[in-house]
Motif scaffolding. Structure first.
Motif, PDB file in Angstrom:
ATOM      1  N   ALA A   1      49.938 -28.179   3.907  1.00 18.58           N
ATOM      2  CA  ALA A   1      49.074 -27.086   2.964  1.00 18.58           C
ATOM      3  C   ALA A   1      47.487 -27.632   3.030  1.00 18.58           C
ATOM      4  N   GLY A   2      46.534 -26.643   3.271  1.00 21.00           N
ATOM      5  CA  GLY A   2      45.257 -26.682   3.625  1.00 21.00           C
ATOM      6  C   GLY A   2      44.702 -27.414   5.161  1.00 21.00           C
ATOM      7  N   ALA A   3      45.613 -27.096   6.205  1.00 20.33           N
ATOM      8  CA  ALA A   3      45.619 -26.670   7.317  1.00 20.33           C
ATOM      9  C   ALA A   3      44.108 -26.755   7.467  1.00 20.33           C
ATOM     10  N   SER A   4      43.818 -25.278   7.354  1.00 20.38           N
ATOM     11  CA  SER A   4      42.563 -25.724   7.509  1.00 20.38           C
ATOM     12  C   SER A   4      41.271 -25.504   6.248  1.00 20.38           C
ATOM     13  N   GLY A   5      41.769 -25.932   5.361  1.00 14.98           N
ATOM     14  CA  GLY A   5      40.843 -26.702   4.850  1.00 14.98           C
ATOM     15  C   GLY A   5      41.445 -27.636   3.709  1.00 14.98           C
ATOM     16  N   THR A   6      41.525 -28.264   2.587  1.00 15.69           N
ATOM     17  CA  THR A   6      40.917 -28.645   1.736  1.00 15.69           C
ATOM     18  C   THR A   6      41.952 -27.832   0.746  1.00 15.69           C
ATOM     19  N   PHE A   7      43.677 -28.180   0.460  1.00 19.73           N
ATOM     20  CA  PHE A   7      44.203 -27.503  -0.619  1.00 19.73           C
ATOM     21  C   PHE A   7      43.737 -27.990  -2.061  1.00 19.73           C
ATOM     22  N   PHE A   8      43.786 -26.963  -3.178  1.00 23.63           N
ATOM     23  CA  PHE A   8      43.148 -27.526  -4.382  1.00 23.63           C
ATOM     24  C   PHE A   8      44.163 -27.381  -6.087  1.00 23.63           C
ATOM     25  N   ALA A   9      44.858 -27.901  -6.761  1.00 22.12           N
ATOM     26  CA  ALA A   9      44.864 -27.846  -8.029  1.00 22.12           C
ATOM     27  C   ALA A   9      43.976 -28.608  -8.646  1.00 22.12           C
ATOM     28  N   PHE A  10      45.018 -28.248 -10.022  1.00 26.98           N
ATOM     29  CA  PHE A  10      44.503 -28.917 -11.256  1.00 26.98           C
ATOM     30  C   PHE A  10      45.839 -30.202 -11.084  1.00 26.98           C
ATOM     31  N   ARG A  11      45.670 -31.399 -11.696  1.00 26.31           N
ATOM     32  CA  ARG A  11      46.019 -32.128 -11.833  1.00 26.31           C
ATOM     33  C   ARG A  11      45.823 -32.734 -13.371  1.00 26.31           C
ATOM     34  N   ASN A  12      46.912 -32.568 -14.432  1.00 24.60           N
ATOM     35  CA  ASN A  12      47.091 -32.830 -15.393  1.00 24.60           C
ATOM     36  C   ASN A  12      47.078 -34.397 -15.934  1.00 24.60           C
ATOM     37  N   ASP A  13      45.970 -34.756 -16.338  1.00 24.43           N
ATOM     38  CA  ASP A  13      45.901 -36.035 -17.062  1.00 24.43           C
ATOM     39  C   ASP A  13      45.554 -36.297 -18.074  1.00 24.43           C
ATOM     40  N   VAL A  14      45.710 -37.094 -18.478  1.00 28.58           N
ATOM     41  CA  VAL A  14      44.842 -37.804 -20.189  1.00 28.58           C
ATOM     42  C   VAL A  14      44.420 -38.990 -19.645  1.00 28.58           C
ATOM     43  N   LEU A  15      43.430 -38.481 -20.988  1.00 26.39           N
ATOM     44  CA  LEU A  15      41.764 -39.007 -20.946  1.00 26.39           C
ATOM     45  C   LEU A  15      42.127 -40.439 -21.548  1.00 26.39           C
ATOM     46  N   SER A  16      41.837 -41.229 -21.689  1.00 24.26           N
ATOM     47  CA  SER A  16      42.079 -42.237 -22.812  1.00 24.26           C
ATOM     48  C   SER A  16      40.260 -42.697 -23.073  1.00 24.26           C
TER      49      SER A  16
ATOM     50  N   ILE B   1      35.983 -22.278  -3.692  1.00 24.93           N
ATOM     51  CA  ILE B   1      36.492 -22.542  -4.641  1.00 24.93           C
ATOM     52  C   ILE B   1      36.082 -23.886  -5.483  1.00 24.93           C
ATOM     53  N   VAL B   2      35.665 -25.272  -4.443  1.00 25.10           N
ATOM     54  CA  VAL B   2      34.998 -26.102  -5.037  1.00 25.10           C
ATOM     55  C   VAL B   2      33.917 -26.010  -5.440  1.00 25.10           C
ATOM     56  N   GLU B   3      33.220 -24.873  -4.789  1.00 23.00           N
ATOM     57  CA  GLU B   3      32.142 -24.470  -4.966  1.00 23.00           C
ATOM     58  C   GLU B   3      31.913 -24.093  -6.339  1.00 23.00           C
ATOM     59  N   LEU B   4      32.518 -23.542  -6.804  1.00 22.87           N
ATOM     60  CA  LEU B   4      32.926 -22.712  -8.206  1.00 22.87           C
ATOM     61  C   LEU B   4      33.898 -23.480  -9.197  1.00 22.87           C
ATOM     62  N   MET B   5      34.860 -23.790  -8.654  1.00 24.10           N
ATOM     63  CA  MET B   5      35.334 -24.659 -10.181  1.00 24.10           C
ATOM     64  C   MET B   5      34.685 -25.952 -10.696  1.00 24.10           C
ATOM     65  N   PRO B   6      35.095 -26.179 -11.929  1.00 22.68           N
ATOM     66  CA  PRO B   6      33.956 -27.005 -11.562  1.00 22.68           C
ATOM     67  C   PRO B   6      34.774 -28.494 -11.698  1.00 22.68           C
ATOM     68  N   PRO B   7      34.164 -28.969 -11.677  1.00 18.03           N
ATOM     69  CA  PRO B   7      34.473 -30.898 -10.387  1.00 18.03           C
ATOM     70  C   PRO B   7      34.567 -31.821 -11.531  1.00 18.03           C
ATOM     71  N   TYR B   8      34.209 -31.742 -13.167  1.00 20.74           N
ATOM     72  CA  TYR B   8      34.467 -31.981 -14.286  1.00 20.74           C
ATOM     73  C   TYR B   8      35.871 -31.692 -14.831  1.00 20.74           C
ATOM     74  N   PRO B   9      36.483 -33.030 -15.329  1.00 20.74           N
ATOM     75  CA  PRO B   9      37.888 -32.733 -15.960  1.00 20.74           C
ATOM     76  C   PRO B   9      37.228 -31.923 -17.238  1.00 20.74           C
ATOM     77  N   VAL B  10      38.513 -31.000 -17.347  1.00 24.95           N
ATOM     78  CA  VAL B  10      38.984 -29.385 -18.213  1.00 24.95           C
ATOM     79  C   VAL B  10      39.590 -29.939 -19.646  1.00 24.95           C
ATOM     80  N   TYR B  11      38.417 -30.519 -21.034  1.00 24.00           N
ATOM     81  CA  TYR B  11      39.551 -30.757 -21.731  1.00 24.00           C
ATOM     82  C   TYR B  11      40.361 -29.154 -22.457  1.00 24.00           C
ATOM     83  N   VAL B  12      41.723 -29.475 -21.767  1.00 24.42           N
ATOM     84  CA  VAL B  12      42.668 -28.811 -22.437  1.00 24.42           C
ATOM     85  C   VAL B  12      42.816 -28.113 -24.032  1.00 24.42           C
ATOM     86  N   PRO B  13      42.285 -28.663 -25.015  1.00 22.58           N
ATOM     87  CA  PRO B  13      42.683 -28.736 -27.005  1.00 22.58           C
ATOM     88  C   PRO B  13      41.420 -27.573 -26.874  1.00 22.58           C
TER      89      PRO B  13
END
Length: 343
Positions: free
Chosen positions: A81-96, A205-217
């Motif tokens: 995946a992402g052989a011609s670039g970087t494959f992007f996804a959202f990772r579910n994180d829990v921030l303390s 995608i990386v140019e437009l999508m937010p590079p900072y965490p998106v708070y799900v609540p």
């Protein structure tokens, strides 16, 4: 009887006809004549290549009736995946979050843009013409890709994933996209999908999508409810993939919030439970032994074929008995090697 085989140039018109009936729930399938031609050409070159390690190869398969030979479906798998670039996804994180002054400590569910899945092998483009009435051919189409990977493991990664379609309405609108993606892309969901042709490795995608965490609540309730949920059209492949050994991991699709299923090679049935056997014709005591339905694939890179066939259990033997019809459809003869796994 159905057979899965590599797509050929002669399949392009039939693939175009299949794509014309595809609904928005399938976003990883080439739709236009030019993208279908490109996918077929790339697949033909990939099957002809002899890589020592997984690279930019992408393999396109078709499901064909062995009787009248119309195409009944298609599916694909990419070496990386992402052989011609970087494959992007959202990772579910829990921030303390901790405030010593207020003596408050709590965890917040957030989505972080990541490239963790880059380099994994990716399953995509699964589509059946008669999905609602599909029988064993659905499992054949889905799992044949992994049987090919088991036949030629050097072509693929140790890790696999598949991005399932997320929730969209009848008009193709995604509540997750409306809450997040539209704010950065300034276009609707289907426009964005068409623009990047279902890919998730474009620089924009990386140019437009937010590079900072998106708070799900902070997302609207409808978007939160859609997060990690599978579109109705994805229920069949979701079931087949989970039965194969895929699990919902920590990732979701960056466009529609659909779940991304992951698995290590050895956790997949096509690798851990498949049996290499030698073909014999159906006769004698073996033919009268206990029988079952098996996925059977040719143990060769070139001219790969896979079918579902009822045959005597090969578990206690180094051979498998096949009917003349099955041998003809697989294009094998007595003494050839195959890989088989219980359906």
């Amino acid at each position: 009887m159905f057979v899965v085989r590599p797509a050929a140039s002669s399949d392009i018109p039939a693939l175009e006809a299949l794509a014309s009936a595809v609904t928005p729930g399938v976003h990883t399938l080439p739709r236009t004549r030019s993208t279908i031609e490109s996918a077929v050409e790339r697949s033909i070159a990939s099957f002809a290549a002899h890589p020592d390690t997984p690279s930019t190869e992408a393999y396109l398969f078709v499901l064909e009736s062995a009787v009248d030979q119309p195409l009944a479906g298609t599916a694909a798998i990419s070496a990386t995946a992402g052989a011609s670039g970087t494959f992007f996804a959202f990772r579910n994180d829990v921030l303390s979050q901790v405030s010593r002054d207020l003596n408050i400590s709590h965890n917040v569910h957030a989505l972080s843009l990541c490239s963790d899945l880059t380099g994994h092998s990716q399953l995509s483009g699964f589509y059946l013409r008669e999905r609602r009435r599909a029988g064993g051919e659905a499992a054949l189409l889905s799992r044949a890709r992994l049987l090919f990977a088991a036949v030629a493991p050097r072509r693929f990664s140790e890790k696999f994933f598949v991005s399932m379609p997320g929730i969209t309405d009848a008009d193709g609108s995604s509540p997750f996209w409306e809450a997040l993606g539209r704010k950065f892309f300034q276009m609707d969901f289907l426009q964005a999908e068409r623009m990047i042709e279902g890919a998730r490795n474009r620089t924009l995608i990386v140019e437009l999508m937010p590079p900072y965490p998106v708070y799900v609540p902070l997302l609207p309730a409808e978007a939160q409810e859609a997060l990690g949920q599978v579109h109705g059209e994805g229920e069949l492949p979701f079931r087949l993939l989970t039965e194969e050994g895929f699990e919902h991991d920590a990732y979701v699709d960056i466009f529609d919030g659909g779940p991304i299923l992951c698995a290590r090679r050895n956790a997949l049935r096509s690798f851990s439970r498949s049996m290499p056997r030698i073909v014999t014709d159906e006769a004698g005591k073996a033919a009268r032994a206990s029988r079952g339905m098996y996925l059977i694939a040719t143990a060769r890179d070139e001219g790969f074929r896979a079918i579902v066939a009822e045959c005597a259990s090969p578990r206690l033997s180094d051979s498998i008995t096949l009917t003349q019809e099955a041998m003809r459809v697989l294009d094998v003869v007595k003494g050839d090697a195959v890989l088989c796994v219980k359906l």
